[in-house]
Design a protein around this motif. Structure first.
Motif, PDB file in Angstrom:
ATOM      1  N   THR A  55      -3.747  12.831 -11.822  1.00  0.00           N
ATOM      2  CA  THR A  55      -2.852  13.606 -10.800  1.00  0.00           C
ATOM      3  C   THR A  55      -3.488  13.241  -9.305  1.00  0.00           C
ATOM      4  OG1 THR A  55      -2.132  15.978 -10.091  1.00  0.00           O
ATOM      5  CG2 THR A  55      -4.127  15.701 -10.820  1.00  0.00           C
ATOM      6  N   PRO A  56      -2.672  13.565  -8.325  1.00  0.00           N
ATOM      7  CA  PRO A  56      -3.195  13.690  -7.010  1.00  0.00           C
ATOM      8  C   PRO A  56      -3.634  15.037  -6.601  1.00  0.00           C
ATOM      9  CG  PRO A  56      -0.692  13.575  -6.948  1.00  0.00           C
ATOM     10  CD  PRO A  56      -1.209  13.522  -8.376  1.00  0.00           C
ATOM     11  N   VAL A  57      -4.520  15.067  -5.788  1.00  0.00           N
ATOM     12  CA  VAL A  57      -4.926  16.332  -5.168  1.00  0.00           C
ATOM     13  C   VAL A  57      -4.857  16.321  -3.736  1.00  0.00           C
ATOM     14  CG1 VAL A  57      -6.724  18.092  -4.861  1.00  0.00           C
ATOM     15  CG2 VAL A  57      -6.297  16.940  -7.094  1.00  0.00           C
ATOM     16  N   THR A  58      -4.031  17.093  -2.996  1.00  0.00           N
ATOM     17  CA  THR A  58      -3.783  16.798  -1.502  1.00  0.00           C
ATOM     18  C   THR A  58      -4.668  17.694  -0.738  1.00  0.00           C
ATOM     19  OG1 THR A  58      -1.618  16.122  -2.256  1.00  0.00           O
ATOM     20  CG2 THR A  58      -1.867  16.822  -0.057  1.00  0.00           C
ATOM     21  N   GLY A  59      -5.090  17.099   0.226  1.00  0.00           N
ATOM     22  CA  GLY A  59      -5.894  18.030   1.263  1.00  0.00           C
ATOM     23  C   GLY A  59      -7.230  17.649   1.122  1.00  0.00           C
ATOM     24  N   TYR A  60      -7.783  18.099   2.430  1.00  0.00           N
ATOM     25  CA  TYR A  60      -9.216  18.245   2.413  1.00  0.00           C
ATOM     26  C   TYR A  60     -10.133  19.131   1.567  1.00  0.00           C
ATOM     27  CZ  TYR A  60     -14.109  18.768   4.089  1.00  0.00           C
ATOM     28  OH  TYR A  60     -15.468  18.867   4.194  1.00  0.00           O
TER      29      TYR A  60
ATOM     30  N   ALA B 188       0.756  -1.271  -0.054  1.00  0.00           N
ATOM     31  CA  ALA B 188      -0.135   0.013   0.083  1.00  0.00           C
ATOM     32  C   ALA B 188       0.924   1.212  -0.048  1.00  0.00           C
ATOM     33  CB  ALA B 188      -0.756  -0.196   1.183  1.00  0.00           C
ATOM     34  N   HIS B 189       2.159   1.298   0.827  1.00  0.00           N
ATOM     35  CA  HIS B 189       2.874   2.337   0.838  1.00  0.00           C
ATOM     36  C   HIS B 189       3.552   2.667  -0.611  1.00  0.00           C
ATOM     37  CE1 HIS B 189       2.048   3.608   4.764  1.00  0.00           C
ATOM     38  NE2 HIS B 189       2.312   2.584   5.203  1.00  0.00           N
ATOM     39  N   GLU B 190       3.857   1.541  -1.014  1.00  0.00           N
ATOM     40  CA  GLU B 190       4.733   1.624  -2.374  1.00  0.00           C
ATOM     41  C   GLU B 190       3.814   2.094  -3.255  1.00  0.00           C
ATOM     42  OE1 GLU B 190       6.075  -2.424  -2.927  1.00  0.00           O
ATOM     43  OE2 GLU B 190       7.624  -2.222  -1.672  1.00  0.00           O
ATOM     44  N   PHE B 191       2.507   1.711  -3.582  1.00  0.00           N
ATOM     45  CA  PHE B 191       1.585   2.164  -4.446  1.00  0.00           C
ATOM     46  C   PHE B 191       1.353   3.616  -4.449  1.00  0.00           C
ATOM     47  CE2 PHE B 191      -3.252   2.423  -6.066  1.00  0.00           C
ATOM     48  CZ  PHE B 191      -2.793   2.301  -7.312  1.00  0.00           C
ATOM     49  N   ALA B 192       1.258   3.950  -3.005  1.00  0.00           N
ATOM     50  CA  ALA B 192       0.898   5.343  -2.721  1.00  0.00           C
ATOM     51  C   ALA B 192       2.094   6.371  -3.172  1.00  0.00           C
ATOM     52  CB  ALA B 192       0.671   5.643  -1.182  1.00  0.00           C
ATOM     53  N   ARG B 193       3.419   5.840  -3.063  1.00  0.00           N
ATOM     54  CA  ARG B 193       4.528   6.456  -3.268  1.00  0.00           C
ATOM     55  C   ARG B 193       4.541   6.577  -4.970  1.00  0.00           C
ATOM     56  NH1 ARG B 193       8.567   3.229  -1.660  1.00  0.00           N
ATOM     57  NH2 ARG B 193       8.022   3.934   0.529  1.00  0.00           N
ATOM     58  N   TYR B 194       4.109   5.562  -5.574  1.00  0.00           N
ATOM     59  CA  TYR B 194       4.199   5.575  -7.102  1.00  0.00           C
ATOM     60  C   TYR B 194       3.054   6.500  -7.497  1.00  0.00           C
ATOM     61  CZ  TYR B 194       3.236   3.825 -11.776  1.00  0.00           C
ATOM     62  OH  TYR B 194       3.034   3.515 -12.956  1.00  0.00           O
ATOM     63  N   LEU B 195       1.946   6.795  -6.929  1.00  0.00           N
ATOM     64  CA  LEU B 195       1.005   7.809  -7.284  1.00  0.00           C
ATOM     65  C   LEU B 195       1.108   9.216  -6.806  1.00  0.00           C
ATOM     66  CD1 LEU B 195      -2.163   5.614  -6.685  1.00  0.00           C
ATOM     67  CD2 LEU B 195      -1.191   6.147  -8.990  1.00  0.00           C
TER      68      LEU B 195
END
Length: 82
Positions: free
Chosen positions: A37-42, A11-18
């Motif tokens: 893309t990722p969008v960070t934050g609430y 799961a951590h590797e996948f999150a890092r990949y994304l």
């Protein structure tokens, strides 16, 4: 390695990949499962609406510079209720 521990590592590797660097983060994909893309934050509903409509319309493909995104952001008229 125990199965549960391996799941956490994957799961951590996948999150890092994304490119997930913080939580919460929403990761957007197109209809063919290509990473956008990722969008960070609430995000409040109207903030989320901006991204949903941007990606749904494929408008993001035209926004290649930060200045273009900023203009899109300023001109966006949300319709979702807060």
């Amino acid at each position: 390695m125990m199965p549960q521990r391996r799941t956490v590592v994957i799961a951590h590797e996948f999150a890092r990949y994304l490119k997930v660097r913080a939580y919460p983060t929403m990761v957007f994909f197109d209809e063919e499962a290509n990473f956008i893309t990722p969008v960070t934050g609430y995000l409040k509903p109207q903030q989320l609406e901006l991204y949903l409509k941007l990606f749904q319309s494929d408008k993001y493909k035209e926004l290649t510079k930060q200045k273009q995104f900023n203009e899109y952001y300023r001109s966006f008229k949300p319709t979702f209720k807060e």
